[in-house]
Design a protein around this motif. Structure first.
Motif, PDB file in Angstrom:
ATOM      1  N   HIS A  36     -13.592   3.333   4.172  1.00 29.79           N
ATOM      2  CA  HIS A  36     -12.968   2.497   3.139  1.00 29.79           C
ATOM      3  C   HIS A  36     -13.755   1.213   2.856  1.00 29.79           C
ATOM      4  O   HIS A  36     -13.238   0.314   2.196  1.00 29.79           O
ATOM      5  CB  HIS A  36     -11.540   2.153   3.559  1.00 29.79           C
ATOM      6  N   ILE A  44       2.192  -7.724   1.656  1.00 35.96           N
ATOM      7  CA  ILE A  44       1.316  -6.686   2.206  1.00 35.96           C
ATOM      8  C   ILE A  44       1.919  -6.122   3.500  1.00 35.96           C
ATOM      9  O   ILE A  44       1.214  -5.841   4.465  1.00 35.96           O
ATOM     10  CB  ILE A  44      -0.126  -7.206   2.440  1.00 35.96           C
ATOM     11  N   ASN A  67      -9.095  -8.595   8.168  1.00 36.42           N
ATOM     12  CA  ASN A  67      -8.938  -7.839   6.932  1.00 36.42           C
ATOM     13  C   ASN A  67      -7.526  -8.044   6.384  1.00 36.42           C
ATOM     14  O   ASN A  67      -6.628  -8.509   7.105  1.00 36.42           O
ATOM     15  CB  ASN A  67      -9.185  -6.351   7.169  1.00 36.42           C
ATOM     16  N   TYR A 119      -2.541  -6.931   7.124  1.00 38.75           N
ATOM     17  CA  TYR A 119      -1.705  -5.894   6.536  1.00 38.75           C
ATOM     18  C   TYR A 119      -0.682  -5.425   7.588  1.00 38.75           C
ATOM     19  O   TYR A 119      -1.039  -5.032   8.695  1.00 38.75           O
ATOM     20  CB  TYR A 119      -2.556  -4.709   6.086  1.00 38.75           C
ATOM     21  N   SER A 153      -5.750  -6.896  11.362  1.00 37.50           N
ATOM     22  CA  SER A 153      -5.526  -7.030   9.927  1.00 37.50           C
ATOM     23  C   SER A 153      -4.211  -7.747   9.646  1.00 37.50           C
ATOM     24  O   SER A 153      -3.233  -7.633  10.385  1.00 37.50           O
ATOM     25  CB  SER A 153      -5.492  -5.652   9.265  1.00 37.50           C
ATOM     26  N   GLU A 189      -6.219  -5.338   4.575  1.00 35.43           N
ATOM     27  CA  GLU A 189      -5.874  -3.964   4.256  1.00 35.43           C
ATOM     28  C   GLU A 189      -5.598  -3.190   5.544  1.00 35.43           C
ATOM     29  O   GLU A 189      -5.932  -3.624   6.639  1.00 35.43           O
ATOM     30  CB  GLU A 189      -7.023  -3.287   3.497  1.00 35.43           C
ATOM     31  N   LYS A 190      -5.008  -2.024   5.379  1.00 36.55           N
ATOM     32  CA  LYS A 190      -4.768  -1.147   6.518  1.00 36.55           C
ATOM     33  C   LYS A 190      -6.094  -0.794   7.178  1.00 36.55           C
ATOM     34  O   LYS A 190      -7.111  -0.661   6.485  1.00 36.55           O
ATOM     35  CB  LYS A 190      -4.049   0.115   6.045  1.00 36.55           C
TER      36      LYS A 190
END
Length: 359
Positions: free
Chosen positions: A123, A196, A100, A134, A132, A102-103
């Protein structure tokens, strides 16, 4: 006469003092520092005197975060000189097959597999084998723990543990089974990662903790304590431990009624298995929500052979000549033993036509 001279002298001196005072420059006070939720964590660290790492090499030409993002999401980008596009990095995978961007947790200091799955559901994220991207630039090590124990004899894997550029190249050539990235491509990927990085809002700081950091910056004092406070809010490494596979045992009568485990297994199937296998997105082995898919998986698991979900999840599969697409394993931090059992409970119930989600 003497008295008049003395008084005059005093008056003159006072006038001079007033004149000097009127021209005295008032030094402006130092602007007070306030933490903002959207402050980049590395920017705050630099104010606290922490030396930044995982930075982009400015001497490499043609580097951009946009190109790095394209490599991550599309598998190619605009060429170094901006003319035309690069060759596809891998014909089998994109980085987002396993990662991913994202967090993945509400609390970055508590990275349990179930917290990760709950966050993915909340989410609408896939539940994947890799960590991730992120916050990657805030981490110090990569391919940790059992990756090093099992594969650390391979030079690039050993080097990737403490070198983010080696880790990027390892992911490109081994994990993605693709071509090696050029220097400017690696720097572009790193430039994207730097967009990010963690933000202050990701650390869930209490008001008193924010004040402690702000005071440290304002007073240029107790900087190390402020750094330690922030570092305690997330993990600078992503732990990875492997597990041996279990053998199949039929679900019990209680598990045929265990709605909670069933629904948890359903989440894993939909956000993990189908992420790669639905319509053969990243795999030659197609899966869907038909009874045929569930019966097929159950029979493979009952046979306790390589097709067992227990073996595939814990050991993955190997790239083969002419068929280099493969399945990476799940460390227990990415899928726990309880979650793997939940997946089996879901699959077996669906195979026998016992859909607990509609009861």
């Amino acid at each position: 006469m003497f008295g008049k001279v003395k008084i005059g002298t005093i008056l003159t001196s006072l006038a001079v003092l007033v004149l000097v005072a009127s021209f005295t420059v008032i030094q402006p006070q130092q602007e007070q520092f306030f933490l903002s939720d959207n402050d980049d964590l590395w920017t705050v660290y630099e104010k606290l005197g922490k030396i930044r790492f995982n930075t982009v090499d400015p001497s490499v030409k043609g580097v951009s975060a946009e190109k790095g993002r394209d490599i991550i999401f599309k598998g190619y980008s605009t060429k170094q000189d901006g003319k035309g596009r690069t060759a596809q990095q891998s014909p089998y995978f994109k980085c987002t097959a396993c990662h991913n961007t994202e967090k993945e947790f509400d609390d970055l200091s508590d990275i349990s597999a179930q917290n990760r799955l709950d966050y993915a559901e909340k989410h609408d994220l896939p539940f994947l084998q890799g960590s991730s991207f992120y916050g990657l630039v805030n981490r110090k090590t990569f391919y940790n723990d059992d990756y090093q124990k099992k594969y650390g004899h391979v030079p690039i894997i050993k080097a990737s543990n403490t070198d983010i550029r080696k880790a990027i190249q390892l992911c490109a050539t081994q994990c993605a089974q693709g071509r090696a990235l050029e220097d400017w491509e690696i720097e572009s990927v790193l430039a994207y990662y730097n967009t990010i990085g963690l933000k202050i809002k990701d650390l869930n700081l209490k008001p008193a903790e924010k004040k402690e950091v702000e005071t440290a910056v304002d007073n240029d004092k107790d900087l190390h304590q402020a750094v330690h406070l922030l570092e305690a809010k997330y993990l600078a490494t992503s732990p990875a431990h492997f597990a041996e596979h279990k053998t199949y045992s039929p679900i019990t009568e209680a598990e045929k009624k265990d709605t909670e485990s069933f629904k948890n297994g359903q989440l894993i199937y939909e956000r993990s298995c189908l992420h790669c296998h639905e319509a053969e997105r990243y795999s030659f082995f197609a899966l869907d929500k038909s009874k045929f898919s569930f019966v097929n998986l159950l029979n493979r698991t009952k046979a306790n052979k390589d097709g067992s979900i227990y073996k595939i999840v814990r050991h993955g599969t190997w790239p083969l000549a002419g068929k280099k697409a493969y399945m990476p394993l799940y460390p227990i931090e990415k899928m726990s033993e309880d979650q793997l059992d939940d997946l089996k409970i879901y699959i077996e119930n669906m195979a026998i036509g016992n859909n607990l989600a509609v009861q």
